[in-house]
Motif scaffolding. Sequence first.
Motif, PDB file in Angstrom:
ATOM      1  N   MET A 161      20.718  33.816  47.404  1.00 39.00           N
ATOM      2  CA  MET A 161      21.603  33.481  46.296  1.00 39.00           C
ATOM      3  C   MET A 161      20.996  33.956  44.989  1.00 39.00           C
ATOM      4  N   GLU A 162      21.861  34.434  44.117  1.00 36.51           N
ATOM      5  CA  GLU A 162      21.442  34.923  42.806  1.00 36.51           C
ATOM      6  C   GLU A 162      21.346  33.752  41.828  1.00 36.51           C
ATOM      7  N   MET A 163      20.228  33.685  41.089  1.00 35.66           N
ATOM      8  CA  MET A 163      20.045  32.631  40.098  1.00 35.66           C
ATOM      9  C   MET A 163      19.431  33.225  38.834  1.00 35.66           C
ATOM     10  N   TRP A 164      19.485  32.432  37.753  1.00 33.51           N
ATOM     11  CA  TRP A 164      18.888  32.848  36.487  1.00 33.51           C
ATOM     12  C   TRP A 164      17.867  31.805  36.054  1.00 33.51           C
ATOM     13  N   GLU A 165      16.679  32.285  35.728  1.00 30.26           N
ATOM     14  CA  GLU A 165      15.593  31.402  35.313  1.00 30.26           C
ATOM     15  C   GLU A 165      15.398  31.510  33.805  1.00 30.26           C
ATOM     16  N   VAL A 166      15.323  30.366  33.146  1.00 31.02           N
ATOM     17  CA  VAL A 166      15.116  30.330  31.695  1.00 31.02           C
ATOM     18  C   VAL A 166      13.637  30.077  31.418  1.00 31.02           C
ATOM     19  N   ASN A 167      13.061  30.937  30.595  1.00 29.06           N
ATOM     20  CA  ASN A 167      11.651  30.820  30.228  1.00 29.06           C
ATOM     21  C   ASN A 167      11.511  30.717  28.713  1.00 29.06           C
ATOM     22  N   ILE A 168      10.575  29.918  28.283  1.00 25.32           N
ATOM     23  CA  ILE A 168      10.184  29.893  26.873  1.00 25.32           C
ATOM     24  C   ILE A 168       8.833  30.591  26.774  1.00 25.32           C
ATOM     25  N   VAL A 169       8.781  31.603  25.934  1.00 21.85           N
ATOM     26  CA  VAL A 169       7.542  32.377  25.766  1.00 21.85           C
ATOM     27  C   VAL A 169       6.946  32.010  24.410  1.00 21.85           C
ATOM     28  N   LYS A 196       8.418  27.549  32.152  1.00 22.64           N
ATOM     29  CA  LYS A 196       9.621  27.766  32.959  1.00 22.64           C
ATOM     30  C   LYS A 196      10.516  26.527  32.837  1.00 22.64           C
ATOM     31  N   VAL A 197      11.602  26.689  32.090  1.00 17.08           N
ATOM     32  CA  VAL A 197      12.489  25.561  31.802  1.00 17.08           C
ATOM     33  C   VAL A 197      13.272  25.143  33.038  1.00 17.08           C
ATOM     34  N   GLY A 198      13.781  26.115  33.781  1.00 21.21           N
ATOM     35  CA  GLY A 198      14.551  25.782  34.976  1.00 21.21           C
ATOM     36  C   GLY A 198      15.353  26.960  35.473  1.00 21.21           C
ATOM     37  N   ARG A 199      15.933  26.788  36.650  1.00 19.48           N
ATOM     38  CA  ARG A 199      16.794  27.811  37.243  1.00 19.48           C
ATOM     39  C   ARG A 199      18.243  27.346  37.185  1.00 19.48           C
ATOM     40  N   TYR A 200      19.111  28.295  36.889  1.00 17.75           N
ATOM     41  CA  TYR A 200      20.524  27.964  36.731  1.00 17.75           C
ATOM     42  C   TYR A 200      21.368  28.913  37.572  1.00 17.75           C
ATOM     43  N   PHE A 201      22.588  28.495  37.810  1.00 18.19           N
ATOM     44  CA  PHE A 201      23.426  29.203  38.770  1.00 18.19           C
ATOM     45  C   PHE A 201      24.402  30.176  38.128  1.00 18.19           C
ATOM     46  N   SER A 202      24.576  30.080  36.827  1.00 19.57           N
ATOM     47  CA  SER A 202      25.453  31.032  36.143  1.00 19.57           C
ATOM     48  C   SER A 202      24.709  31.609  34.948  1.00 19.57           C
ATOM     49  N   GLU A 203      24.949  32.875  34.695  1.00 16.93           N
ATOM     50  CA  GLU A 203      24.276  33.546  33.586  1.00 16.93           C
ATOM     51  C   GLU A 203      24.697  32.941  32.249  1.00 16.93           C
ATOM     52  N   ASP A 204      25.973  32.604  32.125  1.00 15.00           N
ATOM     53  CA  ASP A 204      26.463  32.023  30.868  1.00 15.00           C
ATOM     54  C   ASP A 204      25.778  30.699  30.567  1.00 15.00           C
ATOM     55  N   TYR A 205      25.623  29.879  31.590  1.00 14.59           N
ATOM     56  CA  TYR A 205      24.981  28.577  31.386  1.00 14.59           C
ATOM     57  C   TYR A 205      23.514  28.776  31.004  1.00 14.59           C
ATOM     58  N   ALA A 206      22.849  29.707  31.688  1.00  9.23           N
ATOM     59  CA  ALA A 206      21.448  29.987  31.378  1.00  9.23           C
ATOM     60  C   ALA A 206      21.303  30.500  29.946  1.00  9.23           C
ATOM     61  N   GLU A 207      22.225  31.358  29.531  1.00  8.89           N
ATOM     62  CA  GLU A 207      22.186  31.886  28.164  1.00  8.89           C
ATOM     63  C   GLU A 207      22.413  30.773  27.142  1.00  8.89           C
ATOM     64  N   THR A 225      16.079  34.920  29.737  1.00 13.53           N
ATOM     65  CA  THR A 225      16.530  34.608  31.095  1.00 13.53           C
ATOM     66  C   THR A 225      16.100  35.727  32.026  1.00 13.53           C
ATOM     67  N   THR A 226      15.757  35.338  33.235  1.00  7.65           N
ATOM     68  CA  THR A 226      15.342  36.309  34.241  1.00  7.65           C
ATOM     69  C   THR A 226      16.183  36.124  35.492  1.00  7.65           C
ATOM     70  N   LYS A 227      16.766  37.207  35.953  1.00  8.12           N
ATOM     71  CA  LYS A 227      17.573  37.155  37.169  1.00  8.12           C
ATOM     72  C   LYS A 227      16.658  37.227  38.385  1.00  8.12           C
ATOM     73  N   LEU A 228      16.930  36.392  39.372  1.00 10.05           N
ATOM     74  CA  LEU A 228      16.124  36.416  40.593  1.00 10.05           C
ATOM     75  C   LEU A 228      16.983  36.058  41.793  1.00 10.05           C
ATOM     76  N   MET A 229      16.496  36.422  42.966  1.00 11.16           N
ATOM     77  CA  MET A 229      17.174  36.106  44.218  1.00 11.16           C
ATOM     78  C   MET A 229      16.361  35.050  44.965  1.00 11.16           C
ATOM     79  N   VAL A 230      17.046  34.007  45.407  1.00 11.22           N
ATOM     80  CA  VAL A 230      16.393  32.941  46.161  1.00 11.22           C
ATOM     81  C   VAL A 230      16.762  33.096  47.628  1.00 11.22           C
ATOM     82  N   ASP A 231      15.747  33.256  48.472  1.00 11.21           N
ATOM     83  CA  ASP A 231      15.952  33.406  49.918  1.00 11.21           C
ATOM     84  C   ASP A 231      15.753  32.039  50.570  1.00 11.21           C
TER      85      ASP A 231
END
Length: 336
Positions: A262-270, A299-310, A325-331
């Motif tokens: 599944m495709e997810m988006w991870e939010v990071n604070i740098v 790493k703030v968290g992983r989200y399921f939609s790009e809009d929500y992550a943004e 935000t970083t796009k990643l695939m969860v296996d």
Amino acid sequence: MIDGATDKSIGTYRLYATPSLFKKLLSILVSSALVFSVIQAYLKVNKVWKRRKIVEVANSISIVAAMLGFAVGLPFLLNNIFITNDYFSAGKVILGLTLAVVFTLIGIGAFVDANRGVGFFTLLGKALNLERKESGELLSDMLRPKGARKIIDILKKLAAIDDDIAQEEIDLINQFSEKWNIEIPELKPGKPEEVTNLVELKALVQSYLDEGPDTDVAEGLVDLINLMAEADDEVTEEEAMAVAEFTGMIGYYVSAEKGGEMEMWEVNIVPQGDDQISAVREILPELDVVEDRGGRVFKVGRYFSEDYAEAVCSKYISLGLYSNTTKLMVDFSKVS
């Protein structure tokens, strides 16, 4: 006994059989069973008797079931007394009828303080009316999907997410609440009485998924959420973001159950320096700084939609913190 030659009686004998050990034991057990039945009846009544004045306890007793005890018990009592002469069984039936009387009186609320002075038949009528209304509760619970009440709550909050509830959305909510026999307060079109935000709604969806609904039902909720968002022929930005995120959450749940990616988006604070690290730790004390891609990030968290992550990202950017935000695939075949 008669002599065949003279046809005269030569003796009188009485034939009988002494009870076997098994029959004696059985007789003792039957007698004991009546004693045990008395003890059992006492223990049943004792638990309720102490609470007989509590309305909830009275309402929890089925009057119809108690009264059916009379319909079942009386014929057996008459049969045991007048036909079979089985007095042990008659004693058990009398005990059952006594319990029926006690539970009927408790069930109609005869001992509740608020019902003092109210006639027996009035109380009986009220109790029967209440039972009529609740008679389908067990069947409804068996037929309605797991977490149905939370599904209704999700739909209600989703309808209010754009700060306006449409009549079409109310009709859809009422349709499912009636189908699942769930009572809800009357909903009115227009501005909702309670403010709903995405964070609360997301927590409610997660709470529903934590109950472990069937994957088919969870997938059906996706269609229901989309149907709710489109019910008034207008999908607002808030609704679109909610639908995307919740669809992803449910997809995550289904994928975790069935396996797959599944495709997810991870939010990071740098953080840009030690001052920002301190600032992040102050507003997000539960997060730890980690080394990632040659730098320190939260790493703030992983989200399921790009809009929500943004949207989450924008929140921290507005506080002066660099985030991305970083796009990643969860296996899920590799997730325990």
